[in-house]
Write a protein that holds these residues in place. Structure first.
Motif, short mmCIF file in Angstrom:
data_model
loop_
_atom_site.label_atom_id
_atom_site.label_comp_id
_atom_site.label_asym_id
_atom_site.label_seq_id
_atom_site.Cartn_x
_atom_site.Cartn_y
_atom_site.Cartn_z
N SER A 191 0.86 -1.19 0.00
CA SER A 191 0.00 0.00 0.00
C SER A 191 0.89 1.23 0.00
CB SER A 191 -0.91 0.00 1.24
OG SER A 191 -1.66 1.20 1.30
N TYR A 192 0.64 2.12 -0.98
CA TYR A 192 1.43 3.35 -1.08
C TYR A 192 0.51 4.54 -0.77
CZ TYR A 192 4.83 6.75 -2.71
OH TYR A 192 5.72 7.79 -2.77
N PRO A 193 0.57 5.09 0.45
CA PRO A 193 -0.41 6.12 0.88
C PRO A 193 0.05 7.54 0.64
CG PRO A 193 0.83 5.34 2.78
CD PRO A 193 1.41 4.65 1.58
N ALA A 194 0.32 7.91 -0.60
CA ALA A 194 0.77 9.28 -0.89
C ALA A 194 0.53 9.57 -2.36
CB ALA A 194 2.25 9.44 -0.56
N PRO A 195 0.42 10.84 -2.73
CA PRO A 195 0.32 11.18 -4.15
C PRO A 195 1.58 10.73 -4.88
CG PRO A 195 -0.28 13.05 -2.78
CD PRO A 195 0.30 12.03 -1.87
N LEU A 196 1.42 10.44 -6.15
CA LEU A 196 2.54 9.97 -6.97
C LEU A 196 2.83 11.04 -8.02
CD1 LEU A 196 4.45 7.63 -7.43
CD2 LEU A 196 2.73 6.54 -8.86
N TYR A 197 3.84 11.85 -7.74
CA TYR A 197 4.18 12.94 -8.66
C TYR A 197 5.70 13.09 -8.71
CZ TYR A 197 4.64 15.81 -4.43
OH TYR A 197 5.00 16.31 -3.19
N PHE A 198 6.18 14.14 -9.35
CA PHE A 198 7.60 14.24 -9.64
C PHE A 198 8.46 14.23 -8.37
CE2 PHE A 198 6.06 18.52 -8.99
CZ PHE A 198 7.07 19.14 -8.28
N ALA A 199 7.94 14.73 -7.25
CA ALA A 199 8.74 14.79 -6.03
C ALA A 199 8.78 13.46 -5.30
CB ALA A 199 8.19 15.88 -5.10
N THR A 200 7.84 12.55 -5.58
CA THR A 200 7.80 11.27 -4.86
C THR A 200 8.12 10.07 -5.76
OG1 THR A 200 5.40 11.08 -5.28
CG2 THR A 200 6.08 12.13 -3.23
N ARG A 201 8.33 10.30 -7.04
CA ARG A 201 8.57 9.16 -7.94
C ARG A 201 9.86 8.44 -7.59
NH1 ARG A 201 10.52 10.70 -13.92
NH2 ARG A 201 10.95 8.47 -13.76
N PHE A 256 -3.59 11.59 -6.44
CA PHE A 256 -3.39 12.07 -7.80
C PHE A 256 -2.02 11.60 -8.28
CE2 PHE A 256 -1.37 15.36 -5.31
CZ PHE A 256 -0.24 15.70 -6.04
N ALA A 257 -1.84 11.65 -9.58
CA ALA A 257 -0.56 11.28 -10.18
C ALA A 257 -0.30 12.20 -11.36
CB ALA A 257 -0.57 9.82 -10.62
N ASP A 258 0.94 12.64 -11.50
CA ASP A 258 1.28 13.46 -12.66
C ASP A 258 1.95 12.59 -13.72
OD1 ASP A 258 3.76 12.98 -11.63
OD2 ASP A 258 4.38 15.08 -11.50
N ALA A 259 2.46 13.22 -14.77
CA ALA A 259 3.04 12.47 -15.88
C ALA A 259 4.26 11.66 -15.43
CB ALA A 259 3.41 13.42 -17.01
N ALA A 260 5.11 12.28 -14.57
CA ALA A 260 6.30 11.57 -14.11
C ALA A 260 5.92 10.35 -13.27
CB ALA A 260 7.20 12.51 -13.31
N GLY A 261 4.98 10.51 -12.36
CA GLY A 261 4.54 9.39 -11.55
C GLY A 261 3.89 8.29 -12.37
N ALA A 262 3.08 8.69 -13.37
CA ALA A 262 2.42 7.70 -14.22
C ALA A 262 3.45 6.90 -15.03
CB ALA A 262 1.43 8.39 -15.15
N ARG A 263 4.47 7.57 -15.54
CA ARG A 263 5.51 6.85 -16.29
C ARG A 263 6.27 5.88 -15.39
NH1 ARG A 263 6.25 11.93 -18.98
NH2 ARG A 263 7.87 12.48 -17.47
N GLU A 264 6.44 6.24 -14.12
CA GLU A 264 7.12 5.35 -13.18
C GLU A 264 6.31 4.07 -12.98
OE1 GLU A 264 10.21 4.09 -11.23
OE2 GLU A 264 10.17 6.17 -11.98
N VAL A 265 4.99 4.18 -12.88
CA VAL A 265 4.14 3.00 -12.73
C VAL A 265 4.21 2.13 -13.98
CG1 VAL A 265 1.78 2.19 -12.35
CG2 VAL A 265 2.62 4.17 -11.10
N LEU A 298 -0.71 -3.80 -5.76
CA LEU A 298 -0.47 -2.43 -5.33
C LEU A 298 -1.79 -1.79 -4.94
CD1 LEU A 298 2.18 -0.96 -7.80
CD2 LEU A 298 2.51 -1.83 -5.49
N ASP A 299 -1.92 -1.45 -3.67
CA ASP A 299 -3.11 -0.76 -3.17
C ASP A 299 -2.92 0.73 -3.39
OD1 ASP A 299 -5.32 0.19 -1.89
OD2 ASP A 299 -4.62 -0.29 0.14
N PHE A 300 -3.65 1.29 -4.36
CA PHE A 300 -3.53 2.71 -4.71
C PHE A 300 -4.65 3.55 -4.10
CE2 PHE A 300 -0.65 3.50 -8.61
CZ PHE A 300 0.39 2.84 -7.96
N SER A 301 -5.28 3.06 -3.04
CA SER A 301 -6.36 3.85 -2.42
C SER A 301 -5.85 5.14 -1.82
CB SER A 301 -7.06 3.02 -1.34
OG SER A 301 -6.14 2.61 -0.33
N GLY A 302 -4.56 5.18 -1.42
CA GLY A 302 -3.99 6.40 -0.85
C GLY A 302 -3.38 7.33 -1.87
N VAL A 303 -3.34 6.94 -3.14
CA VAL A 303 -2.78 7.80 -4.19
C VAL A 303 -3.89 8.71 -4.70
CG1 VAL A 303 -1.60 7.85 -6.41
CG2 VAL A 303 -1.15 5.99 -4.80
#
Length: 690
Positions: A561-571, A613-622, A606-611
């Motif tokens: 479980s990843y409980p945070a937004p997935l964006y350029f700062a967390t990728r 939002f995701a930006d382009a960088a985070g989406a590419r990481e997934v 992958l439990d994405f209930s805590g995500v």
């Protein structure tokens, strides 16, 4: 609707066999549980329907926001649309027809008159903070209150002069129109200097009003959320200390130039200490007696708030006593006590502020407009929640923007909601914006008829009123122990903002507070931990493994479980954590967990209930993670991914390396599907409890 959903669930979904559940999964089911087939995201939408999508409109040859603006204007041109716009922009059209005349009128009248009586001395006192003559504080206590009563949505909000804004505006005025170093100005030169300072203060009000109107046009009411409660409280508390120190020369009867810029508080203290032997005994005595009356009266009003029918107007009593004493004893001529002087009757002629200095003061108008909006909106929200009604932040932008813009034409300085008078209005029984009209009536009577009676009012009394009005802001520091107990991060933001306001100045302190507050938000998203989940024995709940030892784990299955937004700062953190858990890093053998004795991972959920939002960088990481898992023979399943995140992932190419059957509506559904993959030789089982 619920019965229909149950019928659907009891049909084809409940047909799976569950006879060999225990030997196939080694999981203990909860008592009285029922089972169904795992639900994928696509299957769920097929059965229950997805989110309704707006019908696509034909393409228009313009920018999207221009298209939306054009459609909004077109809808507003109709009769019902124009009436809705009028109701939204003129709140009295909504609350006045529902006004309870018998129940509310007396309370509004008493509260309005009480606040108006306090506005008179406070307005003149805060004008001294702004470095303009006292009468302009009365103008600022009249026009903005009148305009907000017509446009504002806060029923219990009292607007007018505010010490923090007056201090910030005074710093700008002193910088733009400094007093000559030679001093000893003639009468004509003094009048010219005051006229320039009045114009500069009005230009600041004009600039802040224009900025707030621009924010209203762009619908930026959400910006109020960026000024967190610790930042606002630390700002006002630190500004209160600036007000106290800036009034020391007036308390002691010293004629000292006003210090501006960084470290102005310490410069003022040093100047006061060096000139302490030149203080006036008469003004020092007046200040001591005034504080000896005002401070206990403030304390009585707070302690006996519920017992007093209306708060004791200590400021008014002090003004009357000091004026009579100065007149009868001729303190102005015998002891050179500085007095207010003649207050011109009537209103100033409407005049557009000199806009020559507007480019220079526009940068200073921005923090003033932000403080105006943040303080006013937070106060309005507090009392709206208390009395069960709602406010419109964007309408508040319009109300305060128009209030500052129009009042600047009458030589008013920036204004906003005030802490002290708002609390006084509520305690006195105010119910609606109608109380503002009664308050305007009191100030109007002073401007038209009663102004000459304040000629002999000592300025030292106004300085004491400034200091005593800061009581609430000083006592905000009492909340620090509780803030430390609740959130250490918010405590740190409070302290950093307060130190920055005190040591630098209010403008820079506000900027430091906002930056630190935003940095803490980013740091919190980067410090979250990816949690490994296990099934709680006897339930259908998946909990973090580190929280309990009574959790069941299936060999070869990893639930994260990843409980945070997935964006350029967390990728980057997401990449490192997933590599460690799945053994995809360079130091570990692909397809194995960090523990070499454990069974290789075959399925990952992958439990994405805590995500959120995701930006382009985070989406590419997934997407890259999905491809790496596919190359290493690991089946990756996504669970509880919201529509916004799923849409972003799909646009990034997720479905090129993953099928829709790998997207599930819950962790339980994904786990049931994973158990079937891990035991393909056994009977088909359904392990989702409903």
């Amino acid at each position: 609707m619920l019965q229909g959903a149950k019928d659907k669930m009891s049909g084809p979904l409940a047909s799976g066999t569950c006879s060999d559940l225990e030997e196939a999964s080694d999981l203990k089911a909860p008592l009285s549980s029922r089972f169904r087939e795992p639900l994928t995201h696509a299957r769920f939408q097929e059965l229950f329907g997805g989110a309704e999508q707006e019908p696509e409109l034909p393409a228009e040859p313009c920018l999207p926001w221009l298209c939306r603006l054009r459609r909004r204007r077109a809808s507003a041109c109709s009769g019902p649309g124009a009436w809705r716009v009028l109701l939204a922009r003129l709140p009295p059209l909504r609350w006045l027809p529902q006004y309870r005349w018998r129940a509310w009128l007396l309370g509004d009248a008493v509260a309005g008159i009480t606040v108006g009586v306090v506005h008179v001395p406070q307005g003149m006192a805060f004008a001294l903070l702004t470095s303009v003559p006292p009468v302009f504080g009365l103008y600022t206590s009249f026009f903005p209150v009148l305009i907000y009563s017509l446009l504002g949505t806060g029923r219990h909000l009292s607007t007018g002069t505010f010490a923090v804004l007056s201090l910030m505006t005074g710093s700008v005025v002193e910088r733009v129109v400094p007093e000559p170093l030679a001093g000893n100005l003639s009468g004509i030169e003094r009048e010219k200097l005051e006229a320039q300072r009045i114009g500069a203060a009005a230009a600041v009000a004009f600039g802040s009003g224009a900025l707030m109107l621009g924010m209203f046009v762009l619908q930026l009411g959400v910006l109020s959320t960026f000024l967190s409660e610790p930042v606002v409280k630390a700002l006002t508390s630190g500004a209160a200390l600036h007000v106290l120190v800036s009034q020391l020369p007036s308390l002691l009867g010293l004629s000292l130039p006003r210090q501006i810029g960084c470290f102005s508080l310490f410069k003022t203290l040093a100047a006061v200490l060096s000139a302490l032997n030149q203080s006036s005994p008469a003004e020092l005595t007046i200040s001591a007696l005034s504080l000896a009356l005002l401070v206990p009266v403030k304390e009585l009003n707070v302690r006996f708030r519920d017992r007093l029918p209306t708060p004791i107007p200590g400021e008014v009593v002090m003004v009357l006593l000091a004026t009579v004493l100065c007149f009868t004893s001729s303190l102005d001529s015998r002891y050179n006590v500085q007095v207010v002087g003649l207050l011109p009757g009537g209103f100033p002629q409407p005049l557009l502020p000199t806009l020559d200095d507007l480019p220079r003061i526009l940068a200073d108008s921005l923090p003033i407009s932000l403080v105006t909006f943040a303080v006013s909106t937070s106060l309005a929200s507090i009392y709206a929640d208390k009395y069960s009604y709602t406010i419109d932040p964007n309408q508040e932008l319009l109300a305060h923007g128009v209030s500052n813009l129009i009042s600047s034409l009458f030589s008013c300085f920036p204004n906003s909601a005030t802490l002290a008078t708002t609390s006084l209005l509520v305690d006195a029984g105010g119910n609606t914006q109608l109380s503002g009209l009664f308050s305007c009536t009191v100030v109007l009577s002073v401007l038209l008829w009663l102004g000459p009676f304040f000629y002999y009012l000592p300025k030292a009394v106004l300085a004491c009123i400034n200091i005593s009005s800061m009581r609430q802001m000083f006592f905000q520091m009492q909340e620090l122990p509780q803030l430390w107990h609740v959130s250490r991060v918010d405590f740190a933001v409070w302290m950093v903002t307060w130190v920055a306001v005190v040591t630098l100045n209010v403008d820079l302190g506000l900027a430091v507070g906002v930056v630190v507050s935003m940095v803490t938000v980013v740091c919190r998203t980067q410090r979250v931990k990816c949690l490994a989940l296990g099934l709680a024995e006897g339930t259908e709940l998946y909990r973090p493994i580190r929280e309990s030892h009574k959790l069941l784990q299936v060999p070869g299955l990893c639930i994260l479980s990843y409980p945070a937004p997935l964006y350029f700062a967390t990728r980057g953190q997401f990449h490192r954590v997933l590599e460690w858990h799945l053994g995809l890093g360079e130091r570990t053998k692909p397809g194995s967990v960090p523990d070499k004795g454990a069974e290789p991972i075959r399925v990952v959920i992958l439990d994405f209930s805590g995500v959120t939002f995701a930006d382009a960088a985070g989406a590419r990481e997934v997407v890259q993670l999905t491809r790496r898992c596919q190359d290493d023979g690991i089946c990756l399943l996504l669970a509880q991914c919201n529509d916004l995140v799923l849409k972003t992932l799909t646009r990034a190419g997720l479905l090129d390396s993953m099928t829709p059957e790998q997207l599930f509506v819950s962790v339980q559904d994904a786990a049931a599907h994973a158990l079937e993959r891990l035991k393909p030789t056994g009977p088909k089982i359904c392990t989702v409890w409903v």
